[in-house]
Structures are given as structure tokens and as C-alpha cells.
Design a protein around this motif. Structure first.
Motif, PDB file in Angstrom:
ATOM      1  N   ASP A  83     -12.421 -13.820 -43.609  1.00  0.00           N
ATOM      2  CA  ASP A  83     -12.081 -15.224 -43.781  1.00  0.00           C
ATOM      3  C   ASP A  83     -11.391 -15.781 -42.546  1.00  0.00           C
ATOM      4  O   ASP A  83     -11.635 -16.919 -42.135  1.00  0.00           O
ATOM      5  CB  ASP A  83     -11.184 -15.390 -45.012  1.00  0.00           C
ATOM      6  CG  ASP A  83     -11.950 -15.114 -46.300  1.00  0.00           C
ATOM      7  OD1 ASP A  83     -11.284 -14.789 -47.300  1.00  0.00           O
ATOM      8  OD2 ASP A  83     -13.182 -15.237 -46.288  1.00  0.00           O
ATOM      9  N   VAL A  84     -10.502 -14.955 -41.943  1.00  0.00           N
ATOM     10  CA  VAL A  84      -9.831 -15.394 -40.725  1.00  0.00           C
ATOM     11  C   VAL A  84     -10.848 -15.581 -39.609  1.00  0.00           C
ATOM     12  O   VAL A  84     -10.810 -16.556 -38.855  1.00  0.00           O
ATOM     13  CB  VAL A  84      -8.734 -14.386 -40.327  1.00  0.00           C
ATOM     14  CG1 VAL A  84      -8.139 -14.746 -38.976  1.00  0.00           C
ATOM     15  CG2 VAL A  84      -7.631 -14.364 -41.381  1.00  0.00           C
ATOM     16  N   ILE A  98     -19.123 -31.825 -40.189  1.00  0.00           N
ATOM     17  CA  ILE A  98     -19.278 -30.773 -41.201  1.00  0.00           C
ATOM     18  C   ILE A  98     -18.241 -29.670 -40.998  1.00  0.00           C
ATOM     19  O   ILE A  98     -17.620 -29.189 -41.965  1.00  0.00           O
ATOM     20  CB  ILE A  98     -20.706 -30.200 -41.141  1.00  0.00           C
ATOM     21  CG1 ILE A  98     -21.715 -31.263 -41.572  1.00  0.00           C
ATOM     22  CG2 ILE A  98     -20.829 -28.967 -42.036  1.00  0.00           C
ATOM     23  CD1 ILE A  98     -23.157 -30.826 -41.412  1.00  0.00           C
ATOM     24  N   LEU A  99     -18.026 -29.270 -39.749  1.00  0.00           N
ATOM     25  CA  LEU A  99     -17.056 -28.210 -39.474  1.00  0.00           C
ATOM     26  C   LEU A  99     -15.632 -28.648 -39.800  1.00  0.00           C
ATOM     27  O   LEU A  99     -14.846 -27.875 -40.361  1.00  0.00           O
ATOM     28  CB  LEU A  99     -17.158 -27.784 -38.011  1.00  0.00           C
ATOM     29  CG  LEU A  99     -18.445 -27.055 -37.610  1.00  0.00           C
ATOM     30  CD1 LEU A  99     -18.474 -26.794 -36.108  1.00  0.00           C
ATOM     31  CD2 LEU A  99     -18.598 -25.750 -38.370  1.00  0.00           C
ATOM     32  N   MET A 119     -15.320 -21.393 -36.923  1.00  0.00           N
ATOM     33  CA  MET A 119     -15.451 -22.830 -37.138  1.00  0.00           C
ATOM     34  C   MET A 119     -14.620 -23.622 -36.138  1.00  0.00           C
ATOM     35  O   MET A 119     -15.019 -24.707 -35.694  1.00  0.00           O
ATOM     36  CB  MET A 119     -15.069 -23.192 -38.573  1.00  0.00           C
ATOM     37  CG  MET A 119     -16.134 -22.807 -39.598  1.00  0.00           C
ATOM     38  SD  MET A 119     -15.844 -23.532 -41.222  1.00  0.00           S
ATOM     39  CE  MET A 119     -14.357 -22.672 -41.694  1.00  0.00           C
ATOM     40  N   CYS A 120     -13.466 -23.107 -35.753  1.00  0.00           N
ATOM     41  CA  CYS A 120     -12.661 -23.783 -34.733  1.00  0.00           C
ATOM     42  C   CYS A 120     -13.370 -23.765 -33.384  1.00  0.00           C
ATOM     43  O   CYS A 120     -13.380 -24.775 -32.659  1.00  0.00           O
ATOM     44  CB  CYS A 120     -11.293 -23.109 -34.621  1.00  0.00           C
ATOM     45  SG  CYS A 120     -10.214 -23.361 -36.046  1.00  0.00           S
ATOM     46  N   ILE A 121     -13.988 -22.616 -33.064  1.00  0.00           N
ATOM     47  CA  ILE A 121     -14.741 -22.536 -31.809  1.00  0.00           C
ATOM     48  C   ILE A 121     -15.940 -23.470 -31.840  1.00  0.00           C
ATOM     49  O   ILE A 121     -16.245 -24.162 -30.862  1.00  0.00           O
ATOM     50  CB  ILE A 121     -15.173 -21.076 -31.551  1.00  0.00           C
ATOM     51  CG1 ILE A 121     -13.950 -20.194 -31.314  1.00  0.00           C
ATOM     52  CG2 ILE A 121     -16.118 -20.994 -30.350  1.00  0.00           C
ATOM     53  CD1 ILE A 121     -14.265 -18.721 -31.206  1.00  0.00           C
ATOM     54  N   GLY A 122     -16.642 -23.493 -32.988  1.00  0.00           N
ATOM     55  CA  GLY A 122     -17.778 -24.397 -33.122  1.00  0.00           C
ATOM     56  C   GLY A 122     -17.369 -25.857 -33.014  1.00  0.00           C
ATOM     57  O   GLY A 122     -18.085 -26.677 -32.423  1.00  0.00           O
ATOM     58  N   SER A 123     -16.208 -26.214 -33.552  1.00  0.00           N
ATOM     59  CA  SER A 123     -15.728 -27.592 -33.442  1.00  0.00           C
ATOM     60  C   SER A 123     -15.418 -27.948 -31.998  1.00  0.00           C
ATOM     61  O   SER A 123     -15.732 -29.065 -31.540  1.00  0.00           O
ATOM     62  CB  SER A 123     -14.477 -27.773 -34.314  1.00  0.00           C
ATOM     63  OG  SER A 123     -14.758 -27.482 -35.671  1.00  0.00           O
TER      64      SER A 123
END
Length: 227
Positions: A64-65, A41-42, A71-75
Motif C-alpha cells: 500500500d505504501v 484521477i491520481l 501515485m505520487c510519482i505519477g502525479s
């Protein structure tokens, strides 16, 4: 001979009467599937930001940044969790105790984090009301929940968190018992190989050798043997 307190909680069976090794493998695969779905999902959100980002005009570009960074950290966290769960699954399947330790440490961290959440609710009960106010207006049963008193709301939330903590503690005990089982299995299967010039003798473990009863009776005398 004293018995360790951990021995009272040691068991080789877990839920549905399955072995702790099987339960750890199922738990590791389940966590891997969940984190794989989250990672998918991410990554999809990062690949198509216009569809998943908030389009409100009140949001600035900085938000937004930060959303992309989160999302990058969550991935990265999801990818790390897939690796840790895969190590636990492999360790339980191949009887490698060291591979189970990272997943066990994650369970301890997760349990401690949920315990801190429960403590913070008891110390600061007004945080529940603040959280309810942040929910959208179309959230189901928002008005009914907000109409409850603070004491009743705190008790309901604590009961819910206590059930989650009890379930997590049980899973933690299952993984710990699997780790102990793998360690004991590896210790019991240590075999000693004595190699001579042209033969190799496989000796049993020391505990099995000690448990073999000795034959009763006196050996024959020297005169009987030589007769």
C-alpha cells in the motif's frame, strides 16, 4: 550547393492539410488534456485511498505504501508533462523555437522507448505469454489470444507496435518541421534599425535587399547634371 538530407523531409503542412504550427498547437493541447485527466484521477485516488486501493487481504501494508509512492510519482510526471506540453503550445503560438525543444525531446524519448519494447518482443517472444497469464480471467478474448502460436502472436504484436511507431514518427516529424519553421521565420524577420539624431530608418532584411534588381544604364555625366 548541397542539400541537407533533412530538407527532403521538411514541409510546412501536416495531417488534414493544416500548418505544422497549427498541428503542434493541437498536439500540445491534446497531450495537456490527457495528462490533466490522468493527474485528476491520481489526485482523486490519493484523496480517497479506500475507494481506489486494492482491498485484497493478501496485500501487505508495504504494498500500500508503494502504491501511494507510485501515485505520487505519477502525479509529478503528469504535472511535468502538462508543463512541457504547455511550453510547446506557447512556443508554437508565439513563434518561440526554444520552448518547443523540451516537447521534442520527450517525443524522441517516447519513440526510443517504444522501439526498445518492439526489440524486446523480438528477442524474448515468451514475454507475451507471461503477460497474458497475468491478465485477469474475465479479460476479453484472453483464451482465444492465448491459443495462438508464438510466431503469429509476435507478428500481430509487432504489426500493432509498428503502426504506433509510424504514427509517433509522423508526429515527431511535424513538431520538428514546426521547430524549423519557427527558426526560419525568426531569422527572416530580423530587421535592422539605424538610428540617427532625429530619425529612425527601418531597413529590410539583407536577402530582400540583394534580390532587388539593379537599374540598368549608366549614370548621367557631370556636365549634364550641372547644365
Amino acid at each position: 550547393m548541397t542539400t541537407s538530407p533533412w530538407d527532403y523531409w521538411y514541409s510546412t503542412s501536416c495531417c488534414l492539410c493544416c500548418h505544422v504550427r497549427t498541428g503542434t498547437i493541437i498536439l500540445g493541447v491534446w497531450y495537456m488534456l490527457i495528462n490533466a485527466v490522468v493527474l485528476l484521477i491520481l489526485l482523486t485516488a490519493l484523496g480517497d485511498p479506500e475507494q481506489y486501493h486494492l482491498t485484497s487481504a493478501e496485500l501487505a501494508n508495504d504494498l500500500d505504501v508503494m502504491d501511494d509512492a507510485n501515485m505520487c510519482i505519477g502525479s509529478a510526471i503528469s504535472l511535468l508533462m502538462i508543463l512541457i506540453c504547455g511550453m510547446a503550445t506557447y512556443g508554437a503560438y508565439k513563434l518561440r523555437a526554444a520552448w518547443i525543444i523540451p516537447f521534442f525531446c520527450y517525443q524522441i524519448f517516447d519513440f526510443a522507448l517504444n522501439t526498445l519494447v518492439a526489440v524486446s518482443i523480438v528477442v524474448y517472444p515468451n514475454t507475451i505469454q507471461d503477460y497474458l497469464q497475468q491478465l485477469p480471467d474475465n479479460f476479453p478474448y484472453k483464451e482465444e489470444i492465448a491459443a495462438l502460436s508464438n510466431v503469429c502472436m509476435v507478428l500481430v504484436v509487432l504489426l500493432f507496435i509498428s503502426c504506433i511507431l509510424a504514427f509517433k514518427a509522423y508526429l515527431l516529424a511535424c513538431v520538428w518541421n514546426c521547430y524549423r519553421y519557427v527558426c526560419s521565420r525568426g531569422t527572416a524577420e530580423i530587421l535592422l534599425y539605424v538610428t540617427t539624431n532625429d530619425t529612425t530608418v527601418l531597413l529590410p532584411p539583407y536577402d530582400n535587399s540583394v534580390s532587388v534588381p539593379t537599374k540598368q544604364g549608366t549614370p548621367p555625366s557631370f556636365s549634364t547634371v550641372t547644365a
